[in-house]
Design a protein around this motif. Structure first.
Motif: not given
Length: 321
Positions: A96-108, A127-142
């Motif tokens: 997605f990133v390779a094909d969308h370098r023209h984007l100016r932003g992303f709403i998630l 199975g117990m809640p552990s902590h919080a993070d970003s989604g997998a797609f967001v980590r790739a965008l960053r």
């Protein structure tokens, strides 16, 4: 700001479910009225669902983040933990990133294990809640597109975060059209020149740092200088401006009018800025006054400052901050 770019629509990515597409795990959507009824007049939205692109159907078994604190979580099935789509999501995200370098932003989409910007639940392998993070797609965008402005649709209910995101989108659009399209040291310096007070309003330390950097940048390869500048500039704009930092920028703009306006006018302008600093009025009040006198008496340099007009006035973004 070139009006043609506004009429055509600024290209912005968006989680497909926010466009009303029925792509969620349960076959539903999360249609965003603000995106579709307000922003769509300015943005050319490009919907994307990384989970659908990764081959997960609709409806589908839900997925979640699983891992220990300090490690990158895996993306696995909630009901069937043997379903691991981490690598597939990485592949479609990079494509997605390779094909969308023209984007100016992303709403998630908030809370999504793929598209959540932050505070996405991560579960311990037991199975117990552990902590919080970003989604997998967001980590790739960053990781692969760090300068791209990101924001969750739900967080745009906050007036400051809404104005901040849209400011970043328009600033990045300026860069794409007027620097990246025809790279040169002159274009880089001109960009910094017109963005100076916007940068100051967000992070004065970055304003100083980037000014010093550009003073030496002609010794560097152009692409290296542009990459460093853009990432530092967009990171600085990612810090929401405050009443204190806006007041500082407003006073600097006023400094360009001190010799041109009479004492009474100067006092009126100072009073408007002080009313804003104290929280009695919104930012639009001193900005409109300053713009009026800058248009009549200001130099070309101060008239070109994007800080005075960082996004379309019709959006009313400074009417509520």
């Amino acid at each position: 700001m070139e009006q043609s770019a506004t009429r055509e629509g600024i290209p912005v990515g968006i989680s497909a479910c926010l466009m009303g597409e029925q792509v969620r795990y349960n076959g539903g959507h999360k249609r965003s009225r603000y995106c579709l009824e307000v922003l769509q007049d300015r943005f050319a939205f490009e919907p994307f669902c990384p989970e659908l692109e990764a081959g997960l159907g609709v409806p589908r078994d839900p997925i979640r983040l699983v891992g220990l604190l300090g490690e990158e979580p895996r993306v696995v099935g909630t009901r069937d933990p043997s379903l691991d789509v981490t690598d597939r999501l990485d592949e479609v995200s990079e494509a997605f990133v390779a094909d969308h370098r023209h984007l100016r932003g992303f709403i998630l989409m908030k809370g999504s294990p793929s598209c959540g910007l932050e505070r996405v639940k991560v579960y311990h392998p037991n199975g117990m809640p552990s902590h919080a993070d970003s989604g997998a797609f967001v980590r790739a965008l960053r990781r692969h597109f760090p300068e791209l402005p990101l924001e969750e649709e739900a967080r745009m209910n906050d007036a400051v975060l809404r104005e901040n995101f849209i400011t970043r989108v328009y600033a990045f659009d300026d860069w794409k059209r007027r620097v990246e399209a025809a790279p040169s040291y002159h274009a880089l310096l001109q960009f910094h020149s017109r963005q100076k007070y916007l940068l100051m309003a967000h992070h004065v330390e970055s304003y100083r740092e980037l000014g010093r950097y550009l003073a030496e940048s002609s010794r560097l390869p152009l692409q290296e200088a542009m990459t460093h500048y853009l990432q530092r500039f967009m990171a600085a704009l990612g810090r929401p401006a405050t009443r204190k930092t806006h007041t500082n920028a407003l006073m600097h703009v006023l400094g360009y009018l001190k010799q041109a306006v009479d004492g009474e006018t100067r006092q009126d302008l100072l009073a408007a800025i002080e009313d804003y600093r104290l929280g009695h009025v919104h930012l639009v009040v001193p900005i409109r006054l300053l713009k009026h006198y800058v248009k009549r008496y200001g130099s070309e340099y101060i008239r070109e400052q994007t800080y005075l007009d960082p996004h379309p006035y019709e959006l009313g973004l400074r009417n509520t901050i």
